[in-house]
Design an enzyme around this catalytic site. Structure first.
Site, PDB file in Angstrom:
ATOM      1  N   HIS A 106       0.865  -1.180   0.000  1.00 53.84           N
ATOM      2  CA  HIS A 106       0.000   0.000   0.000  1.00 53.84           C
ATOM      3  C   HIS A 106       0.900   1.228   0.000  1.00 53.84           C
ATOM      4  O   HIS A 106       1.826   1.317   0.792  1.00 53.84           O
ATOM      5  CB  HIS A 106      -0.879  -0.022   1.253  1.00 53.84           C
ATOM      6  CG  HIS A 106      -1.681   1.230   1.435  1.00 53.84           C
ATOM      7  ND1 HIS A 106      -2.493   1.742   0.451  1.00 53.84           N
ATOM      8  CD2 HIS A 106      -1.798   2.079   2.489  1.00 53.84           C
ATOM      9  CE1 HIS A 106      -3.072   2.848   0.900  1.00 53.84           C
ATOM     10  NE2 HIS A 106      -2.665   3.078   2.123  1.00 53.84           N
ATOM     11  N   HIS A 163       0.913   5.773  -0.999  1.00 52.48           N
ATOM     12  CA  HIS A 163       0.153   6.949  -1.418  1.00 52.48           C
ATOM     13  C   HIS A 163       0.929   7.611  -2.554  1.00 52.48           C
ATOM     14  O   HIS A 163       1.108   8.825  -2.561  1.00 52.48           O
ATOM     15  CB  HIS A 163      -0.040   7.925  -0.254  1.00 52.48           C
ATOM     16  CG  HIS A 163      -0.981   7.415   0.802  1.00 52.48           C
ATOM     17  ND1 HIS A 163      -1.459   8.209   1.811  1.00 52.48           N
ATOM     18  CD2 HIS A 163      -1.550   6.203   0.988  1.00 52.48           C
ATOM     19  CE1 HIS A 163      -2.273   7.495   2.596  1.00 52.48           C
ATOM     20  NE2 HIS A 163      -2.331   6.269   2.121  1.00 52.48           N
ATOM     21  N   ASP A 207       0.350  -4.548 -21.089  1.00 52.08           N
ATOM     22  CA  ASP A 207       1.326  -5.597 -20.772  1.00 52.08           C
ATOM     23  C   ASP A 207       1.108  -6.166 -19.365  1.00 52.08           C
ATOM     24  O   ASP A 207       1.588  -7.251 -19.054  1.00 52.08           O
ATOM     25  CB  ASP A 207       2.758  -5.044 -20.849  1.00 52.08           C
ATOM     26  CG  ASP A 207       3.249  -4.952 -22.289  1.00 52.08           C
ATOM     27  OD1 ASP A 207       2.758  -5.727 -23.139  1.00 52.08           O
ATOM     28  OD2 ASP A 207       4.118  -4.110 -22.553  1.00 52.08           O
ATOM     29  N   HIS A 248      -8.769   7.436  -1.342  1.00 58.44           N
ATOM     30  CA  HIS A 248      -7.633   7.024  -0.525  1.00 58.44           C
ATOM     31  C   HIS A 248      -6.400   6.859  -1.418  1.00 58.44           C
ATOM     32  O   HIS A 248      -5.760   7.858  -1.736  1.00 58.44           O
ATOM     33  CB  HIS A 248      -8.023   5.759   0.257  1.00 58.44           C
ATOM     34  CG  HIS A 248      -7.013   5.297   1.244  1.00 58.44           C
ATOM     35  ND1 HIS A 248      -7.211   4.221   2.075  1.00 58.44           N
ATOM     36  CD2 HIS A 248      -5.762   5.750   1.517  1.00 58.44           C
ATOM     37  CE1 HIS A 248      -6.134   4.056   2.831  1.00 58.44           C
ATOM     38  NE2 HIS A 248      -5.250   4.966   2.510  1.00 58.44           N
ATOM     39  N   TYR A 290       7.410 -12.156 -24.344  1.00 64.02           N
ATOM     40  CA  TYR A 290       7.742 -10.792 -23.946  1.00 64.02           C
ATOM     41  C   TYR A 290       8.855 -10.738 -22.908  1.00 64.02           C
ATOM     42  O   TYR A 290       8.908 -11.553 -22.002  1.00 64.02           O
ATOM     43  CB  TYR A 290       6.491 -10.123 -23.374  1.00 64.02           C
ATOM     44  CG  TYR A 290       6.700  -8.750 -22.823  1.00 64.02           C
ATOM     45  CD1 TYR A 290       6.787  -7.644 -23.662  1.00 64.02           C
ATOM     46  CD2 TYR A 290       6.822  -8.532 -21.449  1.00 64.02           C
ATOM     47  CE1 TYR A 290       6.970  -6.374 -23.150  1.00 64.02           C
ATOM     48  CE2 TYR A 290       7.006  -7.258 -20.931  1.00 64.02           C
ATOM     49  CZ  TYR A 290       7.083  -6.191 -21.786  1.00 64.02           C
ATOM     50  OH  TYR A 290       7.262  -4.935 -21.283  1.00 64.02           O
TER      51      TYR A 290
HETATM   52 ZN   LIG Z   1      -3.233   4.734   3.140  1.00 70.96          ZN
END
Ligand SMILES: [Zn+2]
Length: 234
Positions: free
Chosen positions: A98, A100, A123, A174, A232
């Site tokens: 996670h 930002h 891709d 978010h 690829y």
């Molecule tokens: Zn967050």
């Protein structure tokens, strides 16, 4: 004493977390990486609020798939319950990231899917990058981080997308979450998502009417990487 059984995932989570600032995907303590041990039913995650330059493998916190701390002295990341819900419901993932990161977060804040505009996107994912709608008020007032996990799961389910095919998405208002079988892949997906988000943003500035990629090109690019005759590799 820390439990040595979890040294591998502590190491994996640590190295994954350290890659985020190196790749320009996080500022300060934003962002977190976790690594799961499926057999033990636990994952290692970054502790809450510890700056990246003070992290070490020993400081990673071991948590079970219900979000309960199993080993470690520090408090786990505030996003831990989101990670726990995803591990509990998605058997085939080994890591979650996670961040930002700026461009992906901008699309999330705009509550807009990232349209598939080019072959870089194709891709990796053959659909627009989904943006889950913002949570309703009862979910926000409930167990917020836990509900964020369901927000992600429900969004993919409603769109009939598989988490093994689409390993990245945006949570409305978010920021992005990505995942994969390994920490390496999940971190790679976060970096790819940020690049795709930036390219799509610039493309729409150059030409607000830029069309989506043609189906034939989407299929070609996906199959050369994932199909039975894939070739690829750049
Ligand atoms: Zn967050």
């Amino acid at each position: 004493m820390k439990d040595a059984r979890f040294d591998q995932i502590r190491n994996d989570a640590y190295h994954g977390n350290m890659q985020l600032p190196q790749l320009g995907l996080v500022l300060f303590t934003f962002g977190n990486v976790s690594a799961a041990d499926r057999e033990a039913g636990v994952f290692a995650i970054k502790p809450s609020g510890v700056p990246y330059d003070q992290l070490s493998p020993e400081k990673m916190v071991i948590v079970d798939f219900d979000g309960k701390t199993v080993d470690g002295k520090l408090r786990p990341s505030s996003d831990t319950l989101t990670h726990a819900v995803l591990y509990k419901h998605w058997n085939d993932i080994g890591a979650i990231v996670h961040t930002h990161s700026t461009y992906a977060t901008a699309w999330a804040q705009a509550q807009t899917d990232i349209p598939i505009l080019g072959t870089t996107h194709a891709d990796h994912v053959t659909v627009d990058i989904p943006c889950a709608p913002p949570m309703d008020d009862t979910m926000i007032k409930g167990n917020y981080e836990h509900e964020t996990g369901f927000q992600i799961i429900n969004c993919l389910r409603e769109r009939k997308l598989s988490y093994t095919e689409v390993e990245m998405m945006l949570v409305g208002n978010h920021a992005p979450f990505t995942w994969g079988k390994t920490v390496e892949k999940a971190v790679y997906n976060s970096a790819v998502l940020e690049a795709i988000a930036q390219m799509a943003f610039i493309t729409k500035q150059v030409n607000p009417n830029a069309p989506r990629l043609k189906d034939s090109l989407i299929k070609k690019h996906y199959e050369r990487k994932h199909g039975p005759d894939s070739y690829y590799g750049q």
